[in-house]
Design a protein around this motif. Sequence first.
Motif, PDB file in Angstrom:
ATOM      1  N   ASP A 162       0.329  -1.492   0.568  1.00 16.88           N
ATOM      2  CA  ASP A 162       0.571  -0.302   0.233  1.00 16.88           C
ATOM      3  C   ASP A 162       1.089   1.361  -0.231  1.00 16.88           C
ATOM      4  OD1 ASP A 162      -2.683  -1.705  -0.371  1.00 16.88           O
ATOM      5  OD2 ASP A 162      -3.074  -1.542   2.601  1.00 16.88           O
ATOM      6  N   LEU A 166       0.950   3.777  -3.024  1.00  9.44           N
ATOM      7  CA  LEU A 166       1.021   5.138  -2.688  1.00  9.44           C
ATOM      8  C   LEU A 166       1.941   6.193  -3.441  1.00  9.44           C
ATOM      9  CD1 LEU A 166      -1.017   7.704  -1.049  1.00  9.44           C
ATOM     10  CD2 LEU A 166       0.819   6.860   1.761  1.00  9.44           C
ATOM     11  N   GLN A 169       1.397   7.173  -6.514  1.00  8.13           N
ATOM     12  CA  GLN A 169       0.536   7.760  -6.584  1.00  8.13           C
ATOM     13  C   GLN A 169       0.613   9.035  -6.924  1.00  8.13           C
ATOM     14  OE1 GLN A 169      -2.575   6.639  -3.806  1.00  8.13           O
ATOM     15  NE2 GLN A 169      -3.096   4.377  -6.161  1.00  8.13           N
ATOM     16  N   ARG A 170       1.417   9.701  -5.948  1.00  8.30           N
ATOM     17  CA  ARG A 170       2.287  10.268  -5.554  1.00  8.30           C
ATOM     18  C   ARG A 170       3.096  11.239  -7.217  1.00  8.30           C
ATOM     19  NH1 ARG A 170       2.890  10.759   1.008  1.00  8.30           N
ATOM     20  NH2 ARG A 170       0.588  10.699   1.353  1.00  8.30           N
TER      21      ARG A 170
END
Length: 389
Positions: A162, A166, A169-170
Amino acid sequence: MAFGQGIMRWAALAMLLAGQAFAQQGPGGAGPQGPTEVGVVVTAEEDVPYTVTLPGRAIAFQQTGIRPQVGGEVREIAYEQGKPVKAGDVLFRLDPETSAAALAAAEAAVAGAEASLTQAQNTVTRYRRLEGSGVSAVDRADAEVALKQAEAQLKSSEAARDAARLILQRTEIKSPLDGVADVAAVSVGDLVTANQSESLTTVTQLDPIYVDVSESSARMLRVRESIRAGLLVVNGTVATQLILETGEEYQGEGRIVSPGITVSPTTGTVPIRLKFDNPDRMILPGQFLRVKLTLGTTRAVLVPQRATNRASDGTLTAFVARDGQAQQVTLSEQGSYRNNWIVTQGISPGEELIVDGLEDLRPGAEVATIPVVIDAQGVVREAADRGEG
């Protein structure tokens, strides 16, 4: 010699008599002057809006600097600089390859942990079934411990996956709010680091917008005293009007969102924040403006500002016609309204206020009054359309 001296004495006597005659005639040489003609208006008491005008400065409703939460190379500037953006719009894209590889490794670790958990679960199930016939209680207990460890390993692997997702995604840096994005401070190919101090750009929300003003604490006390004394009647709301730097009145009213609660020890003023709708982005942060606040109505006499004079010490005076003479009065005012002073003391309703012919007028001078009116442009005209005064 005696004859010449006699002529000189006669000439001196003639000049003396001529000077006396000129003095009796006055400066115009037409004999004693009569009363000075002055234009007057009759004062009246009325309910006047009590308005104060305060200087202010526009403040952004919301403003945030955009900084990367992960490091990497800038691959794309994905927004149109200086244009509006929505919350969630992608502003920058960073190189995703390293993050994508880390995510793939984390997902593989999750798959391995899931397999280990399945194996441990099967072992426990088998040992429980065979306990007492070839499997001891110690073996079963060890298998259950291994199952708990496999479960913990799976949770740890899922958390790492996860986190890797993340981070990936950032690499797409998004706007956290609706607003206008400023010019980018980086170019494609630049390297950025996580949580760096320098922002990549700034997003500013301009609609609505704040306007901060400052009011004198002394005047606030005077206003409160006027309300207690019944001189100022309030209706529970404060009407606001914004004036732009050009003098143009801004269309749309604002409201007070934060009345000041502290007094500046250096300026003696109280800060007040107002909020105005700004759909056309006409007002920009940092812009200097003026705000008119209508606090209520007061019963007072309106005295045209052109009819008054303010001394260097702040004393406000005007002339009134009383018993054929010009009398100077000292006025107490509470602000202005439409080029008039709002006068509460110094002049009474029904007085003849001198508004024209004030040049060289002195207290006690004899005057002849002519009724006049003042039009919307501030021009004095004789009453009943008899021509200009």
